[in-house]
Design a protein around this motif. Structure first.
Motif, mmCIF file in Angstrom:
data_model
loop_
_atom_site.group_PDB
_atom_site.id
_atom_site.type_symbol
_atom_site.label_atom_id
_atom_site.label_comp_id
_atom_site.label_asym_id
_atom_site.label_seq_id
_atom_site.Cartn_x
_atom_site.Cartn_y
_atom_site.Cartn_z
ATOM 1 N N GLY A 158 0.782 -1.229 0.000
ATOM 2 C CA GLY A 158 0.000 0.000 0.000
ATOM 3 C C GLY A 158 0.815 1.281 0.000
ATOM 4 N N ARG A 159 0.089 2.383 -0.128
ATOM 5 C CA ARG A 159 0.611 3.745 -0.014
ATOM 6 C C ARG A 159 1.619 4.108 -1.091
ATOM 7 N NH1 ARG A 159 -0.976 6.487 3.834
ATOM 8 N NH2 ARG A 159 0.832 7.822 4.194
ATOM 9 N N GLN A 160 1.459 3.492 -2.265
ATOM 10 C CA GLN A 160 2.265 3.913 -3.430
ATOM 11 C C GLN A 160 1.449 4.958 -4.186
ATOM 12 O OE1 GLN A 160 5.363 2.474 -3.822
ATOM 13 N NE2 GLN A 160 4.777 1.560 -1.847
ATOM 14 N N LYS A 161 2.099 6.053 -4.576
ATOM 15 C CA LYS A 161 1.384 7.064 -5.346
ATOM 16 C C LYS A 161 1.079 6.526 -6.745
ATOM 17 C CE LYS A 161 1.483 11.342 -3.232
ATOM 18 N NZ LYS A 161 0.394 11.227 -2.240
ATOM 19 N N LEU A 162 -0.090 6.910 -7.268
ATOM 20 C CA LEU A 162 -0.400 6.558 -8.663
ATOM 21 C C LEU A 162 -0.223 7.806 -9.514
ATOM 22 C CD1 LEU A 162 -3.743 4.590 -8.046
ATOM 23 C CD2 LEU A 162 -1.380 3.741 -7.962
ATOM 24 N N SER A 163 0.090 7.593 -10.782
ATOM 25 C CA SER A 163 0.150 8.759 -11.686
ATOM 26 C C SER A 163 -0.028 8.274 -13.118
ATOM 27 C CB SER A 163 1.512 9.461 -11.548
ATOM 28 O OG SER A 163 2.517 8.570 -12.012
ATOM 29 N N GLY A 164 -0.399 9.230 -13.994
ATOM 30 C CA GLY A 164 -0.535 8.884 -15.416
ATOM 31 C C GLY A 164 -1.987 8.890 -15.860
ATOM 32 N N GLU A 165 -2.248 8.149 -16.920
ATOM 33 C CA GLU A 165 -3.606 8.165 -17.465
ATOM 34 C C GLU A 165 -4.028 6.746 -17.854
ATOM 35 O OE1 GLU A 165 -2.934 9.305 -22.031
ATOM 36 O OE2 GLU A 165 -2.450 10.899 -20.604
ATOM 37 N N VAL A 166 -5.347 6.553 -17.898
ATOM 38 C CA VAL A 166 -5.863 5.215 -18.215
ATOM 39 C C VAL A 166 -7.170 5.356 -18.993
ATOM 40 C CG1 VAL A 166 -6.916 5.131 -15.892
ATOM 41 C CG2 VAL A 166 -6.663 3.055 -17.203
ATOM 42 N N SER A 167 -7.323 4.528 -20.029
ATOM 43 C CA SER A 167 -8.580 4.523 -20.785
ATOM 44 C C SER A 167 -9.561 3.600 -20.091
ATOM 45 C CB SER A 167 -8.336 4.000 -22.204
ATOM 46 O OG SER A 167 -7.544 4.924 -22.890
ATOM 47 N N VAL A 168 -10.793 4.066 -19.949
ATOM 48 C CA VAL A 168 -11.803 3.290 -19.218
ATOM 49 C C VAL A 168 -12.416 2.234 -20.139
ATOM 50 C CG1 VAL A 168 -13.993 3.450 -17.973
ATOM 51 C CG2 VAL A 168 -12.269 5.238 -17.698
ATOM 52 N N GLN A 169 -12.527 1.017 -19.646
ATOM 53 C CA GLN A 169 -13.029 -0.115 -20.446
ATOM 54 C C GLN A 169 -14.498 0.076 -20.808
ATOM 55 O OE1 GLN A 169 -12.688 -3.010 -17.036
ATOM 56 N NE2 GLN A 169 -14.811 -3.500 -17.512
ATOM 57 N N LEU A 219 -3.502 -0.946 -12.602
ATOM 58 C CA LEU A 219 -3.007 -0.244 -11.412
ATOM 59 C C LEU A 219 -1.478 -0.294 -11.342
ATOM 60 C CD1 LEU A 219 -5.687 -1.439 -8.838
ATOM 61 C CD2 LEU A 219 -5.423 0.861 -9.785
ATOM 62 N N SER A 220 -0.906 -1.427 -11.736
ATOM 63 C CA SER A 220 0.555 -1.560 -11.733
ATOM 64 C C SER A 220 1.162 -0.562 -12.731
ATOM 65 C CB SER A 220 0.930 -3.000 -12.097
ATOM 66 O OG SER A 220 2.294 -3.103 -12.302
ATOM 67 N N ASP A 221 0.531 -0.431 -13.891
ATOM 68 C CA ASP A 221 1.025 0.534 -14.901
ATOM 69 C C ASP A 221 0.943 1.965 -14.370
ATOM 70 O OD1 ASP A 221 1.334 -1.620 -16.512
ATOM 71 O OD2 ASP A 221 -0.396 -1.227 -17.807
ATOM 72 N N LEU A 222 0.046 2.204 -13.417
ATOM 73 C CA LEU A 222 -0.110 3.559 -12.865
ATOM 74 C C LEU A 222 0.806 3.775 -11.660
ATOM 75 C CD1 LEU A 222 -4.012 3.850 -13.055
ATOM 76 C CD2 LEU A 222 -2.355 5.094 -14.489
ATOM 77 N N GLY A 223 1.569 2.728 -11.278
ATOM 78 C CA GLY A 223 2.533 2.923 -10.188
ATOM 79 C C GLY A 223 2.232 2.155 -8.917
ATOM 80 N N ALA A 224 1.144 1.411 -8.889
ATOM 81 C CA ALA A 224 0.832 0.634 -7.681
ATOM 82 C C ALA A 224 1.740 -0.590 -7.607
ATOM 83 C CB ALA A 224 -0.632 0.182 -7.714
ATOM 84 N N GLU A 225 2.034 -1.020 -6.376
ATOM 85 C CA GLU A 225 2.758 -2.298 -6.219
ATOM 86 C C GLU A 225 1.701 -3.369 -5.986
ATOM 87 O OE1 GLU A 225 6.829 -1.016 -3.977
ATOM 88 O OE2 GLU A 225 6.189 -3.132 -3.981
ATOM 89 N N ILE A 226 1.287 -3.984 -7.095
ATOM 90 C CA ILE A 226 0.211 -4.986 -7.017
ATOM 91 C C ILE A 226 0.511 -6.096 -8.019
ATOM 92 C CG2 ILE A 226 -1.157 -3.610 -8.662
ATOM 93 C CD1 ILE A 226 -3.692 -4.723 -7.344
ATOM 94 N N ARG A 227 0.352 -7.358 -7.598
ATOM 95 C CA ARG A 227 0.541 -8.432 -8.561
ATOM 96 C C ARG A 227 -0.362 -9.606 -8.198
ATOM 97 N NH1 ARG A 227 4.620 -12.070 -6.588
ATOM 98 N NH2 ARG A 227 5.310 -11.361 -4.521
#
Ligand code: EPZ
Length: 417
Positions: free
Chosen positions: A8-19, A407-415
């Motif tokens: 948790g507590r990783q900043k997210l940034s960037g952009e994402v196209s909504v499905q 979420l990983s592409d946006l900077g989250a540490e998730i797998r």
């Protein structure tokens, strides 16, 4: 069974196209049964619920294949009127095949077991309306044997509640009925309008979708059509909640902000800054969220019940108390027990959940039990201190296309493991 590991507590940034919207794709897939020919559905999300609907279409004699982001369905060869239990049980929305199969073949045999993760799912409004349209329906232990030997006949249907599924089922059944059908107190969700747009492209005559009164002039038959599915407003609300709990700024591409009319003010109330510019939405979250005050779920255009769990998860981190009132489904707070394991302070009493914001949640091993509850646990894990392990990922895959990858592409540490 796969699980998600989140730090948790990783900043997210960037952009994402909504499905594309799950709750638009599913009724439209059922409606393709009526269109004698090929339909191409662009922006159709890759979800297990969509796969389940394609399984039903193939069983009925349709061809269904994915071509990149599009799903190509050819319903010329429909030669069955029954849907096996195993296929019906895979997704809750399969009841909407009832009207489609009955209208196409004059017969429909399927079992529709009540109850699911979020409460009993009665279909009384569907059955009452189809009987008004002339269907003979025999029910035994949740199994339905429906016949319309002389076809369906248009009539006036008054819904006691603006049920999304009932509105869709009736609309689909009525497009090739003889005469005119009027639905009053119809559901007004954007997914209803999207379904009507697809059917009208196939040659239907539907007027007023998105309003409380929908008029359908029956036509002899429908041909296939190409259609682009609207963006998923609930996925948009979920991604905004991910940004809100991590103090991030995110840009969502391909959002219809008018579909989020009751949701955006709640984010702004909690201190998020939102800027909308032709199809894009940029959300900038504060370091710490403020209370969301009171959130009541209502039929569209009110606050959507499907966004309740994601926003309640964000409210756990807010400074102050937020009150949620769930007016649509009976059992949509099941995930709160798992949030409490992470340190949230939530009291539920029937329809009401009182969320007392806390400065921190802590990573834990939690289990999802329904689709939007699973999304709520991912959101809480993103904002929590430390590592979380989330099981029940299959629920997430019903409605979110590769959420962990996004979420990983946006900077989250998730797998996923
Ligand atoms: C659709 O479900 C959505 N599913 C749900 O999304 C959504 O939460 C719901 O609409 C409300 O917006 C799809 O579109 C596939 P309803 P549906 O009929 O059609 C009662 C998600 O997370 N009711 O509007 O089942 C019913 O029990 C899912 O994506 C009857 O009593 O919703 C419920 O309390 C969850 N009798 C209320 O109406 C009926 O005949 C609303 O149900 C039909 C419904």
């Amino acid at each position: 069974m796969s699980r998600l590991l989140v730090k948790g507590r990783q900043k997210l940034s960037g952009e994402v196209s909504v499905q594309g919207a799950k709750n638009s794709a599913l009724p439209i897939l059922a409606a393709t049964v009526l269109a004698k020919g090929e339909s191409v559905l662009y922006h159709c999300p890759a979800l297990s619920d969509v796969d389940a609907s394609c399984g039903i279409l193939r069983y009925l004699g349709c061809k269904a294949r994915r071509e990149g982001e599009a799903l190509v369905i050819d319903s010329a060869g429909v030669d069955r009127a029954d849907i096996p239990d195993a296929l019906m049980r895979k997704t809750r929305s399969s009841i909407v095949f009832l009207g489609a199969v009955l209208a196409r073949t004059g017969r429909a045999k399927l079992c529709f077991p009540g109850g699911c993760e979020i409460g009993p799912r009665p279909i009384d409004m569907h059955l009452r309306a189809l009987r008004q349209l002339g269907a003979e329906i025999r029910e035994r232990h949740g199994c339905l044997d429906c016949r319309a030997p002389y076809g369906l006949k248009g009539c006036r249907v008054a819904l006691s509640f603006p049920s999304v599924g009932a509105t869709e089922d009736i609309m689909i059944a009525a497009v090739t009925a003889s005469g005119t059908t009027t639905i009053t107190n119809a559901a007004r969700e954007p997914e209803i309008t999207d379904l009507a747009d697809y059917l009208n492209r196939c040659g239907a005559r539907i007027y007023g979708a998105g309003e409380g009164v929908i008029v359908i002039d029956g036509v002899p038959s429908l041909h296939g059509a190409a259609h682009t599915i609207i963006p998923d407003r609930i996925v948009a609300a979920t991604l905004m909640s991910c940004a809100a709990v991590t103090g991030s700024a995110l840009t969502l591409r391909g959002v219809v902000s008018s579909h989020l009319g009751a949701v955006l003010p709640v984010f702004e109330e909690s201190g998020c800054h939102i800027r909308v510019s032709d199809g894009d939405l940029r959300l900038t979250a504060p370091q710490r969220l403020r209370s969301m005050r009171v959130v009541r779920t209502m039929p569209y255009p009110g606050f959507p019940t499907d966004a309740q769990a994601p926003l309640l998860a964000a409210a756990c981190f807010a400074e102050g108390t937020s009150v949620f009132v769930e007016n649509i489904f009976e059992n949509r707070y099941r995930h709160t027990a798992e949030l409490i394991r992470m340190g949230a302070s939530i009291k539920t009493e029937g329809k009401v959940a009182v969320v007392e914001g806390v400065p921190r949640l802590y990573g834990a091993s939690v289990e999802a039990t329904d689709l939007r509850g699973a999304a709520a646990l991912v959101i809480a894990a993103l904002g929590a201190e430390g590592q979380s392990e989330i099981s029940g990922v299959r629920y997430l895959e019903r409605g979110y296309e590769r959420l962990e990858q996004t979420l990983s592409d946006l900077g989250a540490e998730i797998r996923k493991v």
